[in-house]
Design a protein around this motif. Structure first.
Motif, mmCIF file in Angstrom:
data_model
loop_
_atom_site.group_PDB
_atom_site.id
_atom_site.type_symbol
_atom_site.label_atom_id
_atom_site.label_comp_id
_atom_site.label_asym_id
_atom_site.label_seq_id
_atom_site.Cartn_x
_atom_site.Cartn_y
_atom_site.Cartn_z
ATOM 1 N N SER A 135 -6.480 9.293 4.350
ATOM 2 C CA SER A 135 -5.536 8.934 3.549
ATOM 3 C C SER A 135 -4.504 10.219 3.361
ATOM 4 O O SER A 135 -3.325 9.765 3.203
ATOM 5 N N HIS A 136 -4.974 11.161 2.956
ATOM 6 C CA HIS A 136 -4.061 12.436 2.508
ATOM 7 C C HIS A 136 -3.724 13.289 3.822
ATOM 8 O O HIS A 136 -3.206 14.187 3.622
ATOM 9 N N SER A 145 0.924 -1.048 0.126
ATOM 10 C CA SER A 145 0.170 -0.066 0.113
ATOM 11 C C SER A 145 0.926 1.222 0.056
ATOM 12 O O SER A 145 1.924 1.204 0.315
ATOM 13 N N GLU A 177 0.779 3.748 2.134
ATOM 14 C CA GLU A 177 1.265 3.945 3.505
ATOM 15 C C GLU A 177 2.426 3.025 3.909
ATOM 16 O O GLU A 177 3.469 3.418 4.594
ATOM 17 N N GLY A 231 -5.355 2.261 -0.060
ATOM 18 C CA GLY A 231 -5.139 3.273 0.719
ATOM 19 C C GLY A 231 -4.879 4.680 -0.108
ATOM 20 O O GLY A 231 -5.321 5.218 -0.957
ATOM 21 N N LEU A 232 -3.742 5.097 0.614
ATOM 22 C CA LEU A 232 -3.393 6.612 -0.281
ATOM 23 C C LEU A 232 -2.729 6.483 -1.581
ATOM 24 O O LEU A 232 -3.001 7.427 -2.364
ATOM 25 N N ALA A 249 1.187 8.784 -2.207
ATOM 26 C CA ALA A 249 2.482 8.212 -1.290
ATOM 27 C C ALA A 249 3.687 9.133 -2.051
ATOM 28 O O ALA A 249 4.567 9.518 -1.367
ATOM 29 N N ARG A 271 3.790 12.593 -0.707
ATOM 30 C CA ARG A 271 3.994 12.729 0.692
ATOM 31 C C ARG A 271 5.234 12.389 0.831
ATOM 32 O O ARG A 271 6.198 12.890 1.758
ATOM 33 N N LEU A 323 5.712 4.211 2.378
ATOM 34 C CA LEU A 323 6.372 5.385 2.916
ATOM 35 C C LEU A 323 7.075 4.802 4.199
ATOM 36 O O LEU A 323 8.207 5.216 4.759
#
Length: 215
Positions: free
Chosen positions: A176-177, A40, A42, A64-65, A70, A73, A45
């Motif tokens: 998610s954000h 995912s 997340e 997810g993100l 990702a 971020r 990351l």
């Protein structure tokens, strides 16, 4: 090509375990070390932060993100991160957004195995890499974006649009954000206006027609 990636440390992010296994076997077969895997955005990351690999090889479409979220971020916290984005879709919107967001490379999953090795090596050396077939499409798309309603979305709106089109609700997208539900709601209002969509089903249909998600 036996030691083309000798000494490189990689993180693989893809929500399909079989795909990750195939990538691992290919890349470790030419000298790389896969230090972590993620399923995912997340998890990608967290894996990057924990291992600081030479290259993060990340799928665009994940739970997810997601890959694009990702990427955004990650680069906000690690501006020097080297990321090679992968996608199974043939559209031009996703690679355009990914490269604009700071991805060092973009490759279609339909590429030959040797192309993946070449792309990882190029990105690891500090260069940029774009799948030759996608590069040609991107060049042509620059003259035809006016006919693509999704091209009217900002990068933030596009990221929200992708997640909503996949069936996530406003609260899930907000979480998610890392933003408020009202912020996502504002993005959603503008997205609907620009795409002339009245509900989530219409957003999903637009995304399918644009080749951004599978039906």
């Amino acid at each position: 090509m036996a030691a083309a990636l000798e000494g490189l440390r990689l993180v693989l992010a893809d929500d399909h375990a079989v795909v990750r296994m195939g990538f691992r076997m290919l890349l470790e077969g030419v000298g790389a070390e896969v230090v972590a895997e993620a399923a995912s955005g997340e998890a990608a990351l967290a894996a990057f932060a924990g291992h600081r690999p030479d290259v993060l090889v990340m799928d665009v479409t994940m739970p997810g993100l997601g890959g694009l979220g990702a990427l955004e971020r990650l680069l906000a916290h690690h501006a020097d991160a080297r990321v090679l984005m992968l996608s199974a879709h043939d559209d031009t919107q996703v690679p355009t957004r990914a490269l604009k967001a700071g991805a060092a490379g973009y490759l279609s999953k339909r590429a030959q195995p040797a192309e993946l090795v070449r792309a990882v090596a190029q990105v690891a050396r500090g260069g940029r890499y774009v799948d030759p077939d996608i590069a040609a499409q991107l060049a042509l798309a620059r003259f035809g974006d006016a006919g693509d309603p999704v091209a009217a979305l900002t990068d933030k709106e596009f990221a929200v649009f992708l997640q909503l089109a996949k069936g996530r609700d406003v609260r899930q997208v907000a979480d998610s954000h890392g933003v408020s539900a009202s912020t996502v709601g504002t993005h959603l209002y503008h997205i609907k206006q620009k795409l002339q969509a009245g509900n989530a089903a219409q957003l999903a249909l637009i995304a399918v027609r644009a080749g951004l998600i599978e039906a």
